[in-house]
Write a protein that holds these residues in place. Structure first.
Motif, PDB file in Angstrom:
ATOM      1  N   LEU A   7       0.861  -1.173   0.000  1.00  0.00           N
ATOM      2  CA  LEU A   7       0.000   0.000   0.000  1.00  0.00           C
ATOM      3  C   LEU A   7       0.902   1.230   0.000  1.00  0.00           C
ATOM      4  CD1 LEU A   7      -2.802   1.293   0.186  1.00  0.00           C
ATOM      5  CD2 LEU A   7      -2.678   1.050   2.678  1.00  0.00           C
ATOM      6  N   VAL A   8       0.854   1.978  -1.097  1.00  0.00           N
ATOM      7  CA  VAL A   8       1.704   3.163  -1.264  1.00  0.00           C
ATOM      8  C   VAL A   8       0.847   4.375  -0.915  1.00  0.00           C
ATOM      9  CG1 VAL A   8       3.252   4.397  -2.804  1.00  0.00           C
ATOM     10  CG2 VAL A   8       2.916   1.935  -3.102  1.00  0.00           C
ATOM     11  N   ILE A   9       1.019   4.871   0.302  1.00  0.00           N
ATOM     12  CA  ILE A   9       0.111   5.864   0.879  1.00  0.00           C
ATOM     13  C   ILE A   9       0.247   7.278   0.301  1.00  0.00           C
ATOM     14  CG2 ILE A   9      -0.246   7.150   3.036  1.00  0.00           C
ATOM     15  CD1 ILE A   9      -1.870   4.629   2.895  1.00  0.00           C
ATOM     16  N   GLU A  46      -8.926   6.647   6.789  1.00  0.00           N
ATOM     17  CA  GLU A  46      -8.909   6.111   5.424  1.00  0.00           C
ATOM     18  C   GLU A  46      -7.788   5.099   5.261  1.00  0.00           C
ATOM     19  OE1 GLU A  46     -10.695   9.902   2.885  1.00  0.00           O
ATOM     20  OE2 GLU A  46      -8.565   9.849   3.433  1.00  0.00           O
ATOM     21  N   GLN A  47      -6.628   5.402   5.825  1.00  0.00           N
ATOM     22  CA  GLN A  47      -5.515   4.455   5.759  1.00  0.00           C
ATOM     23  C   GLN A  47      -5.868   3.161   6.477  1.00  0.00           C
ATOM     24  OE1 GLN A  47      -0.990   5.233   6.311  1.00  0.00           O
ATOM     25  NE2 GLN A  47      -1.739   4.794   8.355  1.00  0.00           N
ATOM     26  N   TRP A  61       6.665  12.073   4.068  1.00  0.00           N
ATOM     27  CA  TRP A  61       6.117  13.251   4.715  1.00  0.00           C
ATOM     28  C   TRP A  61       4.668  13.446   4.293  1.00  0.00           C
ATOM     29  CZ3 TRP A  61      11.159  14.167   2.421  1.00  0.00           C
ATOM     30  CH2 TRP A  61      12.183  14.263   3.361  1.00  0.00           C
ATOM     31  N   GLY A  62       3.835  13.851   5.230  1.00  0.00           N
ATOM     32  CA  GLY A  62       2.433  14.097   4.923  1.00  0.00           C
ATOM     33  C   GLY A  62       1.552  12.869   5.031  1.00  0.00           C
ATOM     34  N   SER A  63       2.148  11.694   5.122  1.00  0.00           N
ATOM     35  CA  SER A  63       1.354  10.472   5.264  1.00  0.00           C
ATOM     36  C   SER A  63       0.848  10.360   6.698  1.00  0.00           C
ATOM     37  CB  SER A  63       2.198   9.241   4.933  1.00  0.00           C
ATOM     38  OG  SER A  63       2.722   9.306   3.626  1.00  0.00           O
ATOM     39  N   PRO A  64      -0.341   9.789   6.895  1.00  0.00           N
ATOM     40  CA  PRO A  64      -0.840   9.622   8.259  1.00  0.00           C
ATOM     41  C   PRO A  64       0.003   8.612   9.024  1.00  0.00           C
ATOM     42  CG  PRO A  64      -2.249   8.474   6.708  1.00  0.00           C
ATOM     43  CD  PRO A  64      -1.288   9.281   5.888  1.00  0.00           C
ATOM     44  N   ALA A  65       0.109   8.829  10.321  1.00  0.00           N
ATOM     45  CA  ALA A  65       0.809   7.866  11.170  1.00  0.00           C
ATOM     46  C   ALA A  65      -0.004   6.587  11.261  1.00  0.00           C
ATOM     47  CB  ALA A  65       1.039   8.462  12.554  1.00  0.00           C
ATOM     48  N   LEU A  66       0.686   5.508  11.551  1.00  0.00           N
ATOM     49  CA  LEU A  66       0.013   4.233  11.786  1.00  0.00           C
ATOM     50  C   LEU A  66      -0.273   4.132  13.282  1.00  0.00           C
ATOM     51  CD1 LEU A  66      -0.902   1.405  10.728  1.00  0.00           C
ATOM     52  CD2 LEU A  66       1.390   0.596  11.341  1.00  0.00           C
ATOM     53  N   ASP A  67      -1.542   4.157  13.664  1.00  0.00           N
ATOM     54  CA  ASP A  67      -1.873   4.043  15.085  1.00  0.00           C
ATOM     55  C   ASP A  67      -2.147   2.583  15.441  1.00  0.00           C
ATOM     56  OD1 ASP A  67      -4.399   3.556  14.038  1.00  0.00           O
ATOM     57  OD2 ASP A  67      -5.238   5.485  14.679  1.00  0.00           O
ATOM     58  N   ASN A  73      -5.698  -3.573  12.378  1.00  0.00           N
ATOM     59  CA  ASN A  73      -6.389  -3.824  11.105  1.00  0.00           C
ATOM     60  C   ASN A  73      -5.477  -4.428  10.048  1.00  0.00           C
ATOM     61  OD1 ASN A  73      -8.785  -2.814  12.038  1.00  0.00           O
ATOM     62  ND2 ASN A  73      -8.671  -0.851  10.948  1.00  0.00           N
ATOM     63  N   ALA A  74      -4.215  -4.632  10.393  1.00  0.00           N
ATOM     64  CA  ALA A  74      -3.226  -5.096   9.404  1.00  0.00           C
ATOM     65  C   ALA A  74      -2.547  -6.378   9.885  1.00  0.00           C
ATOM     66  CB  ALA A  74      -2.184  -4.002   9.186  1.00  0.00           C
TER      67      ALA A  74
END
Length: 332
Positions: A7-9, A46-47, A61-67, A73-74
């Motif tokens: 997945l290329v965010i 969305e991510q 840069w600008g990509s959402p953090a992975l919480d 979910n992954a």
């Protein structure tokens, strides 16, 4: 053998900044990749909704953090590649416990920052900013009594043997500098392998050239105090390419206002640097707008670094830019 699902965010604009066409082809040829064609950056929600079968997550840069919710979910996630700097605020530490291997291009950015440090050291030792300013302002010719200094054999103080400092050391090596470093997490034996000696912070700050490379940690905030800044000798050069929070900025400005020392700064308490900042009117200060890590070659290498490392990891080959969870507490 099936390809890893990636997945290329990043949005197309962000991706273009760190991923040249040949690296884009590398992604397409090695992964079953899903790209962001929305024209905007994804939100965290969305991510998270897209992570179900993802095995490789690529960000910048600008990509959402992975919480933690996203991590839950992954279940198939194996690799994270961040084509930018720090990942400490971008992923939950729990990812390592689930076997996720994390790669960051911070080490490649460190090469660019070290290049900036080398440039300003040499420029300021030879008085290039001041001489250039004089020539442009109409000074007829130089004063023969004013002479710069050579880098060869120079005594240099390094505050923290971080990734950036370690990228700088090989650049300094041909000049046979006498380098004294402060880093409580490095043994004398490791320092010797790097070609430096360890010393107390007070002694490191007393060198004619001091370069600060501290990571931002609770223990490093405000570490460079007024008393330490005062130890820089008259005519000395103070360089900061890390973060301003590690320095007593008011004390530094006060010291610089006397003209006793010079400085090269790329980071500030408030960014952009306010137009009324006293630093802007000081002729003994070289200022750049937080661009030490920004080069054409560097940005074109960021996604390549993490993608090539993930490919190597998937094939059981050695990697270079992988995060060691044992050093998590020392990361910026």
């Amino acid at each position: 053998m099936s390809k890893l699902k990636a997945l290329v965010i990043p949005s197309a604009a962000r991706l273009e900044n760190v991923c040249p066409p040949d690296v884009l082809d590398l992604i397409k040829n090695n992964f079953d990749a899903t790209f962001n064609h929305t024209g905007k950056e994804y939100t965290t929600a969305e991510q998270n909704a897209m992570l179900g079968d993802t095995e490789v997550l690529l960000t910048t840069w600008g990509s959402p953090a992975l919480d933690l919710a996203g991590l839950n979910n992954a279940p198939h996630l194996k690799y994270i590649g961040h084509a930018a700097g720090t990942v400490k605020s971008r992923i939950p530490f729990e990812a390592f416990g689930r076997g996720v291997r994390v790669f960051t291009a911070a080490g490649r950015i460190a090469d660019s920052v070290a290049d900036w440090c080398m440039a300003v050291i040499m420029s300021m030792l030879r008085l290039l900013p001041a001489l250039d300013r004089d020539m442009h302002s109409g000074v007829l010719w130089g004063d023969d009594s004013v002479k710069g200094m050579e880098l060869t054999g120079m005594e240099i103080g390094i505050v923290s043997l971080s990734t950036t400092a370690r990228a700088l050391l090989p650049m300094l090596a041909p000049f046979r500098c006498d380098i004294l470093a402060y880093d409580p997490y490095v043994s004398p034996e490791e320092a010797a392998k790097l070609g430096v000696r360890l010393g107390a912070l007070e002694d490191v700050m007393s060198r004619p050239v001091v370069s600060v490379h501290l990571p931002v940690l609770p223990s490093t905030k405000g570490m460079i105090t007024q008393k330490l800044i005062a130890r820089v000798p008259d005519g000395g050069i103070f360089i900061n390419s890390s973060r301003s929070v590690v320095i007593d900025s008011a004390a530094l400005i006060n010291e610089l206002s006397t003209g006793r020392i010079r400085a090269a700064l790329d980071v500030y308490d408030t960014e952009p640097l306010p137009l009324d900042s006293p630093l802007r009117s000081m002729p003994n200060v070289l200022l750049t707008p937080h661009v030490a890590g920004a080069t054409q070659q560097g940005h074109n290498s960021l996604m390549r670094c993490v993608v090539e490392n993930i490919i190597n990891a998937s094939e059981g080959k050695p990697t270079r830019y992988e995060i060691d969870p044992k050093r998590w507490d020392l990361l910026a």
